[in-house]
Design a protein around this motif. Structure first.
Motif, PDB file in Angstrom:
ATOM      1  N   GLY A 267       6.239   2.555  -9.200  1.00 49.09           N
ATOM      2  CA  GLY A 267       5.571   1.366  -9.699  1.00 49.09           C
ATOM      3  C   GLY A 267       6.294   0.098  -9.299  1.00 49.09           C
ATOM      4  O   GLY A 267       5.670  -0.907  -8.926  1.00 49.09           O
ATOM      5  N   ASN A 268       7.612   0.121  -9.355  1.00 51.44           N
ATOM      6  CA  ASN A 268       8.397  -1.048  -8.960  1.00 51.44           C
ATOM      7  C   ASN A 268       8.397  -1.247  -7.453  1.00 51.44           C
ATOM      8  O   ASN A 268       8.431  -2.382  -6.967  1.00 51.44           O
ATOM      9  CB  ASN A 268       9.822  -0.918  -9.495  1.00 51.44           C
ATOM     10  CG  ASN A 268       9.923  -1.267 -10.963  1.00 51.44           C
ATOM     11  OD1 ASN A 268      10.091  -2.429 -11.320  1.00 51.44           O
ATOM     12  ND2 ASN A 268       9.793  -0.274 -11.824  1.00 51.44           N
ATOM     13  N   LEU A 273       6.294  -4.655  -3.019  1.00 54.66           N
ATOM     14  CA  LEU A 273       5.503  -4.843  -1.807  1.00 54.66           C
ATOM     15  C   LEU A 273       4.458  -5.945  -2.003  1.00 54.66           C
ATOM     16  O   LEU A 273       4.229  -6.774  -1.110  1.00 54.66           O
ATOM     17  CB  LEU A 273       4.823  -3.540  -1.415  1.00 54.66           C
ATOM     18  CG  LEU A 273       5.739  -2.416  -0.912  1.00 54.66           C
ATOM     19  CD1 LEU A 273       4.955  -1.123  -0.751  1.00 54.66           C
ATOM     20  CD2 LEU A 273       6.408  -2.808   0.406  1.00 54.66           C
ATOM     21  N   ALA A 274       3.816  -5.965  -3.168  1.00 56.77           N
ATOM     22  CA  ALA A 274       2.837  -7.010  -3.458  1.00 56.77           C
ATOM     23  C   ALA A 274       3.507  -8.381  -3.497  1.00 56.77           C
ATOM     24  O   ALA A 274       2.982  -9.354  -2.929  1.00 56.77           O
ATOM     25  CB  ALA A 274       2.140  -6.714  -4.785  1.00 56.77           C
ATOM     26  N   GLU A 275       4.644  -8.461  -4.171  1.00 52.58           N
ATOM     27  CA  GLU A 275       5.361  -9.740  -4.253  1.00 52.58           C
ATOM     28  C   GLU A 275       5.785 -10.225  -2.875  1.00 52.58           C
ATOM     29  O   GLU A 275       5.699 -11.427  -2.561  1.00 52.58           O
ATOM     30  CB  GLU A 275       6.575  -9.588  -5.163  1.00 52.58           C
ATOM     31  CG  GLU A 275       6.226  -9.391  -6.626  1.00 52.58           C
ATOM     32  CD  GLU A 275       7.441  -9.116  -7.487  1.00 52.58           C
ATOM     33  OE1 GLU A 275       7.392  -9.399  -8.697  1.00 52.58           O
ATOM     34  OE2 GLU A 275       8.462  -8.601  -6.955  1.00 52.58           O
ATOM     35  N   GLY A 276       6.256  -9.296  -2.040  1.00 48.68           N
ATOM     36  CA  GLY A 276       6.676  -9.682  -0.696  1.00 48.68           C
ATOM     37  C   GLY A 276       5.520 -10.190   0.142  1.00 48.68           C
ATOM     38  O   GLY A 276       5.652 -11.177   0.879  1.00 48.68           O
ATOM     39  N   LEU A 363      -2.674  -3.092  -7.562  1.00 51.91           N
ATOM     40  CA  LEU A 363      -2.268  -4.434  -7.157  1.00 51.91           C
ATOM     41  C   LEU A 363      -1.762  -4.440  -5.721  1.00 51.91           C
ATOM     42  O   LEU A 363      -2.144  -5.304  -4.921  1.00 51.91           O
ATOM     43  CB  LEU A 363      -1.172  -4.957  -8.089  1.00 51.91           C
ATOM     44  CG  LEU A 363      -0.486  -6.255  -7.641  1.00 51.91           C
ATOM     45  CD1 LEU A 363      -1.454  -7.434  -7.735  1.00 51.91           C
ATOM     46  CD2 LEU A 363       0.769  -6.527  -8.470  1.00 51.91           C
ATOM     47  N   ALA A 364      -0.887  -3.484  -5.396  1.00 49.05           N
ATOM     48  CA  ALA A 364      -0.261  -3.486  -4.073  1.00 49.05           C
ATOM     49  C   ALA A 364      -1.279  -3.313  -2.955  1.00 49.05           C
ATOM     50  O   ALA A 364      -1.263  -4.058  -1.964  1.00 49.05           O
ATOM     51  CB  ALA A 364       0.798  -2.393  -3.997  1.00 49.05           C
ATOM     52  N   THR A 365      -2.173  -2.348  -3.106  1.00 49.93           N
ATOM     53  CA  THR A 365      -3.147  -2.118  -2.039  1.00 49.93           C
ATOM     54  C   THR A 365      -4.141  -3.277  -1.927  1.00 49.93           C
ATOM     55  O   THR A 365      -4.601  -3.601  -0.830  1.00 49.93           O
ATOM     56  CB  THR A 365      -3.904  -0.795  -2.264  1.00 49.93           C
ATOM     57  OG1 THR A 365      -4.471  -0.778  -3.579  1.00 49.93           O
ATOM     58  CG2 THR A 365      -2.974   0.392  -2.099  1.00 49.93           C
ATOM     59  N   THR A 395       0.431   3.625   2.602  1.00 48.39           N
ATOM     60  CA  THR A 395       1.049   4.918   2.903  1.00 48.39           C
ATOM     61  C   THR A 395       1.676   5.538   1.667  1.00 48.39           C
ATOM     62  O   THR A 395       1.382   6.692   1.312  1.00 48.39           O
ATOM     63  CB  THR A 395       2.115   4.749   4.004  1.00 48.39           C
ATOM     64  OG1 THR A 395       1.489   4.289   5.208  1.00 48.39           O
ATOM     65  CG2 THR A 395       2.831   6.067   4.280  1.00 48.39           C
ATOM     66  N   HIS A 396       2.532   4.794   0.984  1.00 53.39           N
ATOM     67  CA  HIS A 396       3.256   5.411  -0.122  1.00 53.39           C
ATOM     68  C   HIS A 396       2.395   5.596  -1.366  1.00 53.39           C
ATOM     69  O   HIS A 396       2.632   6.518  -2.151  1.00 53.39           O
ATOM     70  CB  HIS A 396       4.516   4.622  -0.480  1.00 53.39           C
ATOM     71  CG  HIS A 396       5.478   5.437  -1.295  1.00 53.39           C
ATOM     72  ND1 HIS A 396       5.292   5.680  -2.637  1.00 53.39           N
ATOM     73  CD2 HIS A 396       6.593   6.104  -0.942  1.00 53.39           C
ATOM     74  CE1 HIS A 396       6.272   6.450  -3.078  1.00 53.39           C
ATOM     75  NE2 HIS A 396       7.071   6.731  -2.072  1.00 53.39           N
ATOM     76  N   SER A 397       1.394   4.768  -1.551  1.00 55.35           N
ATOM     77  CA  SER A 397       0.547   4.903  -2.746  1.00 55.35           C
ATOM     78  C   SER A 397      -0.268   6.189  -2.720  1.00 55.35           C
ATOM     79  O   SER A 397      -0.869   6.559  -3.734  1.00 55.35           O
ATOM     80  CB  SER A 397      -0.387   3.698  -2.887  1.00 55.35           C
ATOM     81  OG  SER A 397      -1.256   3.613  -1.772  1.00 55.35           O
ATOM     82  N   LEU A 398      -0.266   6.892  -1.597  1.00 56.20           N
ATOM     83  CA  LEU A 398      -0.944   8.179  -1.494  1.00 56.20           C
ATOM     84  C   LEU A 398      -0.023   9.344  -1.831  1.00 56.20           C
ATOM     85  O   LEU A 398      -0.421  10.503  -1.694  1.00 56.20           O
ATOM     86  CB  LEU A 398      -1.510   8.355  -0.078  1.00 56.20           C
ATOM     87  CG  LEU A 398      -2.550   7.316   0.353  1.00 56.20           C
ATOM     88  CD1 LEU A 398      -2.915   7.505   1.818  1.00 56.20           C
ATOM     89  CD2 LEU A 398      -3.785   7.396  -0.520  1.00 56.20           C
ATOM     90  N   HIS A 399       1.179   9.050  -2.279  1.00 59.65           N
ATOM     91  CA  HIS A 399       2.147  10.091  -2.621  1.00 59.65           C
ATOM     92  C   HIS A 399       1.560  11.116  -3.574  1.00 59.65           C
ATOM     93  O   HIS A 399       1.696  12.323  -3.406  1.00 59.65           O
ATOM     94  CB  HIS A 399       3.392   9.449  -3.235  1.00 59.65           C
ATOM     95  CG  HIS A 399       4.435  10.428  -3.684  1.00 59.65           C
ATOM     96  ND1 HIS A 399       4.366  11.079  -4.890  1.00 59.65           N
ATOM     97  CD2 HIS A 399       5.564  10.867  -3.084  1.00 59.65           C
ATOM     98  CE1 HIS A 399       5.408  11.879  -5.023  1.00 59.65           C
ATOM     99  NE2 HIS A 399       6.155  11.775  -3.943  1.00 59.65           N
TER     100      HIS A 399
END
Length: 425
Positions: A267-268, A273-276, A363-365, A395-399
């Motif tokens: 989650g962090n 990634l979203a903040e960046g 949020l990130a995606t 990529t990572h959100s599909l973990h």
């Protein structure tokens, strides 16, 4: 059961059981992170992130396993942040570690992932090793500034441990998604004993990541997280000494906080990634001249639609950040209980973590894609690199499927049910 709707501060231990927090039997983690601790390590992480950001695009384009870029993680003390201060480690808390991962992800999602997995892997010393063996494992890790990768992917058939006449084992098998093994110093491995008195036991142990018989296949070729060293590893008659063994995995509540930690770490990672992406997009937007020809604004940064877009993303990011910080503090509270952790309190914490996973993943995606609406077609050039954030998030959100986290939260809300314990819960 811990009240998971409260948000403790560093001086508030009212939600902790004094019998378990005064002298926890299971680990060196007590209380929750103080603000000065978080501030100190956040500053360290920001400095390291600035270093990593200098060539992150070049390294991403190469897609090779990281080597020298891991040096700042070691020299800064970040690799030993969670280890006991009495043995030379940073003596920090999990809430601080999660914040560090978030900060690094703003600049380099791959190395943030490696550090997160390292934190969780080394924590197996506290959760699985006998008390008499923990100091030995910690001392060697701290003194060597080792970075731990892992071969524990549960969707593959278990690796096989065959007992030998010397009291150890021989390890054989293949593990995909062995994050950090090819670039790290040590590999945390879970494998099932295939014969003898311990047949059927799943054992956690630590070996040299480059020992004879350990073959890094170099087959990580994903859309994003390209420097996360997440390729497959084949083990062929790798010697596992009795002193390499941490312990058997038995589902005891405190030890299962490991999987809760990595889910909250995810989650962090997504939040970072979203903040960046938003920060990078802001620089591009502010620098853009003129405005769309149909707009009444003089510059893109003054266009009401552009401002509305950022207003939405920044507000949602702030909300996710607040939730992640609150649950990070709750994680410290639960960890501080030691043997006082119960299946019920651990399960309740997992629901809170699932909430973070749901909103941070979405949020990130979303944010890493929508920022292009404000930065324009020129920002899609490869040299700009704004795509890096979306590729890493996607990529990572599909973990593991976030829809199942939504089901966990919904089922608990409606009927109070908790998900069965697994390596994804």
């Amino acid at each position: 059961m811990t009240d998971l709707l409260s948000s403790p501060t560093a001086d508030d231990t009212s939600t902790l059981d004094p019998a378990t927090t005064a002298a926890p039997a299971r680990s060196h983690w007590t209380g929750v992170a103080a603000e000065d601790e978080i501030a100190h390590w956040s500053a360290v992480a920001s400095e390291v992130a600035a270093v990593l950001a200098r060539d992150v695009l070049e390294r991403d384009r190469r897609g090779d396993d990281p080597t020298t870029e891991l040096d700042p993680l070691r020299s800064s003390g970040l690799v030993t942040l969670l280890d006991p201060a009495s043995l030379g480690g940073g003596g920090a808390h999990w809430q601080t570690a999660f914040r560090v991962v978030r900060i690094l992800a703003r600049a380099d999602g791959s190395l943030a992932q490696l550090l997160l997995y390292h934190y969780v892997n080394v924590a197996n010393i506290a959760t699985s090793a006998p008390a008499s063996e923990r100091e030995r494992f910690y001392r060697r890790t701290i003194e060597g500034r080792w970075l731990w990768g892992d071969s524990v992917n549960p969707v593959d058939p278990d690796l096989r441990l065959t007992p030998d006449d010397a009291g150890g084992f021989r390890l054989n098998g293949l593990k995909r998604f062995s994050t950090g093994v090819s670039s790290g110093d040590r590999a945390l491995v879970n494998a099932v004993v295939d014969s003898g008195d311990r047949e059927g036991d799943v054992i956690a142990f630590v070996i040299d990541a480059h020992a004879p018989g350990v073959a890094h296949l170099g087959d990580w070729d994903a859309l994003g997280q390209r420097q996360s060293a997440s390729g497959s590893v084949r083990f062929t008659d790798v010697r596992v000494e009795p002193t390499d063994v941490l312990g058997a995995l038995d589902g005891e509540p405190f030890s299962t906080l490991i999987t809760a930690a990595i889910q909250l770490g995810f989650g962090n990672l997504y939040l970072g990634l979203a903040e960046g992406a938003i920060a990078a997009a802001r620089e591009i937007t502010v620098a853009r001249p003129n405005a769309w020809f149909l707009s009444d604004a003089e510059r893109y940064a003054e266009d009401p639609f552009v401002r509305r877009l950022y207003g939405d993303l920044v507000s949602r990011t702030a909300a996710v950040e607040a939730l992640a910080d609150r649950v990070g503090a709750l994680f410290d509270v639960e960890t501080a209980k030691g043997d006082g952790v119960t299946a019920e309190s651990r399960g309740a914490l997992a629901i809170e973590i699932a909430k973070v996973k749901v909103v941070s993943s979405d949020l990130a995606t979303d944010a890493t894609s929508r920022v292009f609406e404000a930065t324009g077609s020129s920002s899609t050039r490869s040299s700009v690199g704004l795509d890096l954030y979306w590729r890493n998030a996607r990529t990572h959100s599909l973990h593991d499927p976030v829809d199942y986290k939504k089901l966990e939260v919904g089922a608990n809300f409606l009927t109070g049910v908790l998900q069965p314990l697994s390596l994804y819960t």
